[in-house]
Write an enzyme that holds these catalytic residues in place. Structure first.
Site, PDB file in Angstrom:
ATOM      1  N   LYS A  33     -18.126   2.547 -17.330  1.00 23.04           N
ATOM      2  CA  LYS A  33     -16.708   2.154 -17.219  1.00 23.04           C
ATOM      3  C   LYS A  33     -16.615   0.921 -16.335  1.00 23.04           C
ATOM      4  CE  LYS A  33     -13.366   4.585 -15.107  1.00 23.04           C
ATOM      5  NZ  LYS A  33     -12.308   5.611 -14.912  1.00 23.04           N
ATOM      6  N   ARG A  82      -8.666  12.040 -16.843  1.00 22.11           N
ATOM      7  CA  ARG A  82      -9.694  12.738 -16.052  1.00 22.11           C
ATOM      8  C   ARG A  82      -9.315  12.838 -14.585  1.00 22.11           C
ATOM      9  NH1 ARG A  82     -11.181   8.979 -12.080  1.00 22.11           N
ATOM     10  NH2 ARG A  82     -12.962   7.690 -12.699  1.00 22.11           N
ATOM     11  N   ASP A 142       8.664   9.759  -4.997  1.00 20.82           N
ATOM     12  CA  ASP A 142       8.119   8.402  -5.111  1.00 20.82           C
ATOM     13  C   ASP A 142       9.068   7.474  -4.369  1.00 20.82           C
ATOM     14  OD1 ASP A 142       5.965   7.010  -7.344  1.00 20.82           O
ATOM     15  OD2 ASP A 142       7.343   5.677  -6.286  1.00 20.82           O
ATOM     16  N   VAL A 143       8.531   6.408  -3.779  1.00 20.28           N
ATOM     17  CA  VAL A 143       9.421   5.427  -3.153  1.00 20.28           C
ATOM     18  C   VAL A 143      10.259   4.706  -4.208  1.00 20.28           C
ATOM     19  CG1 VAL A 143       8.066   5.093  -1.037  1.00 20.28           C
ATOM     20  CG2 VAL A 143       7.535   3.727  -3.068  1.00 20.28           C
ATOM     21  N   ARG A 144       9.785   4.719  -5.455  1.00 22.04           N
ATOM     22  CA  ARG A 144      10.602   4.205  -6.566  1.00 22.04           C
ATOM     23  C   ARG A 144      11.276   5.418  -7.208  1.00 22.04           C
ATOM     24  NH1 ARG A 144       6.219   0.503  -9.644  1.00 22.04           N
ATOM     25  NH2 ARG A 144       5.389   2.588  -9.893  1.00 22.04           N
ATOM     26  N   GLY A 195      -5.225   9.430  -4.282  1.00 21.98           N
ATOM     27  CA  GLY A 195      -4.907   8.009  -4.173  1.00 21.98           C
ATOM     28  C   GLY A 195      -5.933   7.184  -3.420  1.00 21.98           C
ATOM     29  N   ASP A 233      -9.190   5.981  -3.067  1.00 20.48           N
ATOM     30  CA  ASP A 233     -10.439   5.933  -3.821  1.00 20.48           C
ATOM     31  C   ASP A 233     -11.247   4.677  -3.499  1.00 20.48           C
ATOM     32  OD1 ASP A 233      -8.729   4.145  -4.971  1.00 20.48           O
ATOM     33  OD2 ASP A 233      -9.139   4.737  -7.035  1.00 20.48           O
ATOM     34  N   LYS A 292      -8.411   3.092   2.435  1.00 21.90           N
ATOM     35  CA  LYS A 292      -7.218   3.820   1.974  1.00 21.90           C
ATOM     36  C   LYS A 292      -7.222   5.233   2.559  1.00 21.90           C
ATOM     37  CE  LYS A 292      -6.946   1.810  -2.716  1.00 21.90           C
ATOM     38  NZ  LYS A 292      -6.821   2.230  -4.131  1.00 21.90           N
ATOM     39  N   SER A 333     -10.566  13.536  -4.073  1.00 20.47           N
ATOM     40  CA  SER A 333     -11.041  13.000  -5.358  1.00 20.47           C
ATOM     41  C   SER A 333     -11.168  11.493  -5.256  1.00 20.47           C
ATOM     42  CB  SER A 333     -10.029  13.339  -6.455  1.00 20.47           C
ATOM     43  OG  SER A 333     -10.122  12.411  -7.518  1.00 20.47           O
TER      44      SER A 333
HETATM   45  N1  LIG Z   1      -9.161   9.486  -7.442  1.00 20.19           N
HETATM   46  C1  LIG Z   1      -9.221   8.902  -8.606  1.00 20.19           C
HETATM   47  O1  LIG Z   1      -9.998   9.291  -9.479  1.00 20.19           O
HETATM   48  C2  LIG Z   1      -8.270   7.778  -8.922  1.00 20.19           C
HETATM   49  C3  LIG Z   1      -8.144   7.335 -10.228  1.00 20.19           C
HETATM   50  C4  LIG Z   1      -7.216   6.339 -10.514  1.00 20.19           C
HETATM   51  C5  LIG Z   1      -6.461   5.770  -9.505  1.00 20.19           C
HETATM   52  N2  LIG Z   1      -6.646   6.201  -8.228  1.00 20.19           N
HETATM   53  C6  LIG Z   1      -5.881   5.622  -7.127  1.00 20.19           C
HETATM   54  O2  LIG Z   1      -4.623   6.266  -7.114  1.00 20.19           O
HETATM   55  C7  LIG Z   1      -3.659   5.381  -6.537  1.00 20.19           C
HETATM   56  C8  LIG Z   1      -2.444   5.315  -7.457  1.00 20.19           C
HETATM   57  O3  LIG Z   1      -2.841   4.724  -8.693  1.00 20.19           O
HETATM   58  P1  LIG Z   1      -1.795   4.588  -9.903  1.00 20.19           P
HETATM   59  O4  LIG Z   1      -2.550   3.960 -11.011  1.00 20.19           O
HETATM   60  O5  LIG Z   1      -1.106   5.872 -10.135  1.00 20.19           O
HETATM   61  O6  LIG Z   1      -0.792   3.527  -9.266  1.00 20.19           O
HETATM   62  P2  LIG Z   1       0.773   3.375  -9.519  1.00 20.19           P
HETATM   63  O7  LIG Z   1       1.171   2.103  -8.866  1.00 20.19           O
HETATM   64  O8  LIG Z   1       1.091   3.566 -10.962  1.00 20.19           O
HETATM   65  O9  LIG Z   1       1.402   4.635  -8.728  1.00 20.19           O
HETATM   66  C9  LIG Z   1       1.477   4.712  -7.337  1.00 20.19           C
HETATM   67  C10 LIG Z   1       2.861   5.231  -7.019  1.00 20.19           C
HETATM   68  O10 LIG Z   1       2.946   5.548  -5.625  1.00 20.19           O
HETATM   69  C11 LIG Z   1       4.242   5.181  -5.213  1.00 20.19           C
HETATM   70  N3  LIG Z   1       4.205   5.090  -3.757  1.00 20.19           N
HETATM   71  C12 LIG Z   1       3.734   4.099  -2.985  1.00 20.19           C
HETATM   72  N4  LIG Z   1       3.836   4.424  -1.680  1.00 20.19           N
HETATM   73  C13 LIG Z   1       4.397   5.658  -1.639  1.00 20.19           C
HETATM   74  C14 LIG Z   1       4.770   6.528  -0.590  1.00 20.19           C
HETATM   75  N5  LIG Z   1       4.568   6.206   0.686  1.00 20.19           N
HETATM   76  N6  LIG Z   1       5.350   7.694  -0.906  1.00 20.19           N
HETATM   77  C15 LIG Z   1       5.564   8.042  -2.198  1.00 20.19           C
HETATM   78  N7  LIG Z   1       5.216   7.252  -3.252  1.00 20.19           N
HETATM   79  C16 LIG Z   1       4.652   6.087  -2.961  1.00 20.19           C
HETATM   80  C17 LIG Z   1       4.532   3.893  -5.932  1.00 20.19           C
HETATM   81  O11 LIG Z   1       5.904   3.598  -5.980  1.00 20.19           O
HETATM   82  C18 LIG Z   1       3.947   4.206  -7.310  1.00 20.19           C
HETATM   83  O12 LIG Z   1       4.887   4.761  -8.206  1.00 20.19           O
HETATM   84  C19 LIG Z   1      -4.370   4.053  -6.337  1.00 20.19           C
HETATM   85  O13 LIG Z   1      -4.790   3.936  -4.990  1.00 20.19           O
HETATM   86  C20 LIG Z   1      -5.563   4.148  -7.255  1.00 20.19           C
HETATM   87  O14 LIG Z   1      -6.625   3.323  -6.830  1.00 20.19           O
HETATM   88  C21 LIG Z   1      -7.520   7.195  -7.920  1.00 20.19           C
END
Ligand SMILES: NC(=O)c1ccc[n+]([C@@H]2O[C@H](COP(=O)([O-])OP(=O)(O)OC[C@H]3O[C@@H](n4cnc5c(N)ncnc54)[C@H](O)[C@@H]3O)[C@@H](O)[C@H]2O)c1
Length: 321
Positions: A73, A116, A164-166, A219, A221, A225, A291
């Site tokens: 990937k 996944r 969500d903040v949004r 989140g 990862d 962070k 995770s």
């Molecule tokens: N562990 C894993 O396997 C894995 C896989 C994919 C992504 N991730 C990580 O997960 C995170 C999110 O990825 P995504 O693709 O969903 O991004 P995204 O931007 O689609 O979603 C993140 C969400 O968090 C919200 N947010 C930000 N700060 C916040 C807070 N303090 N309180 C509540 N909500 C808040 C944002 O408004 C947004 O909607 C990233 O850090 C990404 O790298 C981890």
């Protein structure tokens, strides 16, 4: 000729319930040594990403092999992109035959990642939350938060509180699942809490933890962070997907770097699923699953997508490379 599976084909092939089952199997196969996974490689995107999106970004190369396939990937995390209507996570999953080495498929990878990633949260809850756990808090209802909620719902959890903040993101997810919108503290008070924010600030506070909770932190990862207050970790029994990856770039990496948490303090999920390592020891514990996302999870989704295609359940255009 190589079939190319777009996001719609991937999502038509694999439901959240399917993903939960095959991701659980992937953790078990990896723990048994049947599926292998070299270390994930991070490539910093450099100043161009900061100039274009306002935030740093990175590329990740994630190889795995098992069950007759080898996958790679090539995927991004460009958190600043969301402000510009560009995807945070994008790239491709290359699938090759481990018998002949031939490339056998190319998959759109954000859909693979979401399926996944959400499934890992559900598998961790099924393994580590108390039997009585039911309600869900989702903190961060973006792309992967949505899939985590769907996976938990498919595993029988709910109702839930979406935050969500949004506001519109939380509202859309709550409407889809028939759950509620709430603030961070309300979501953090539920039985199973999944955090899927960009990891810039703690959203799980030590003072709010409650006996019997299960936290799935998705989140964080990459290094730097974190979504959980460092003090909260001492109250939790700790689990991760893979210590090598989690200690270098996951929720636990800050505590690992500070010498506060070591490999003896954290159990990997695969051995827990096999019964080779203890899981939750009492109903009053708080369990935390870190995770970071494993390449074997992507491999599992690739197997399922190719299986659905061979059965004629989905179609894909072929390209000659
Ligand atoms: N562990 C894993 O396997 C894995 C896989 C994919 C992504 N991730 C990580 O997960 C995170 C999110 O990825 P995504 O693709 O969903 O991004 P995204 O931007 O689609 O979603 C993140 C969400 O968090 C919200 N947010 C930000 N700060 C916040 C807070 N303090 N309180 C509540 N909500 C808040 C944002 O408004 C947004 O909607 C990233 O850090 C990404 O790298 C981890």
């Amino acid at each position: 000729m190589v079939p190319v599976f777009d996001a719609a084909a991937v999502l038509a092939a694999v439901s959240p319930a399917d993903a939960n089952a095959i991701v659980r199997e992937a953790f078990e196969r990896h723990a048994r040594g049947e599926w292998e996974m070299p270390a994930k490689v991070y490539v910093d995107a450099g100043p161009e990403a900061v100039e274009a999106s306002g935030a740093p970004g990175d590329f990740r190369a994630m190889p795995a092999r098992g069950g007759g396939l080898a996958t790679l990937k090539w995927v991004t995390s460009f958190p600043g992109n969301s402000a510009h209507d560009l995807p945070v996570v994008t790239g491709a999953l290359l699938v090759s035959s481990s018998a002949t080495g031939e490339l056998v498929a190319i998959l759109e990878c954000a859909s693979v990642t979401s399926l996944r990633t959400g499934a890992a949260a559900a598998v961790s809850a099924s393994a580590l939350a108390p039997e009585s756990a039911a309600t869900v808090g989702v903190i961060g209802s973006g792309v992967n938060g949505v899939f985590a909620a769907r996976a938990l719902a498919a595993a029988g959890y709910g109702a839930g509180v979406c935050c969500d903040v949004r506001a519109e993101s939380a509202e859309a997810l709550a409407a889809e699942l028939g759950w509620q919108v709430g603030d961070r503290a309300e979501a953090a008070a539920q039985d199973v809490v999944v955090t899927v924010t960009p990891g810039h600030e703690p959203v799980i506070l030590a003072a709010e933890l409650r006996a019997g909770q299960h936290l799935a932190t998705l989140g964080a990862d990459a290094a730097g962070k974190a979504e959980v207050e460092r003090d909260a970790l001492a109250r939790c029994r700790l689990f991760c997907d893979e210590w090598r990856q989690a200690s270098g770039g996951g929720e636990l990496s800050g505590a690992a770097a500070a010498g506060e948490v070591g490999p003896g303090d954290v159990a990997e999920l695969g051995p827990v699923l096999l019964g080779d390592a203890p899981g939750r020891v009492g109903d009053d514990e708080v369990t935390l699953f870190d995770s970071t996302g494993l390449a074997i999870q992507d491999l599992a989704i690739a197997h399922a997508v190719l299986g659905a295609w061979r059965e004629g359940r989905i179609e894909a255009p072929n390209v000659r490379l």
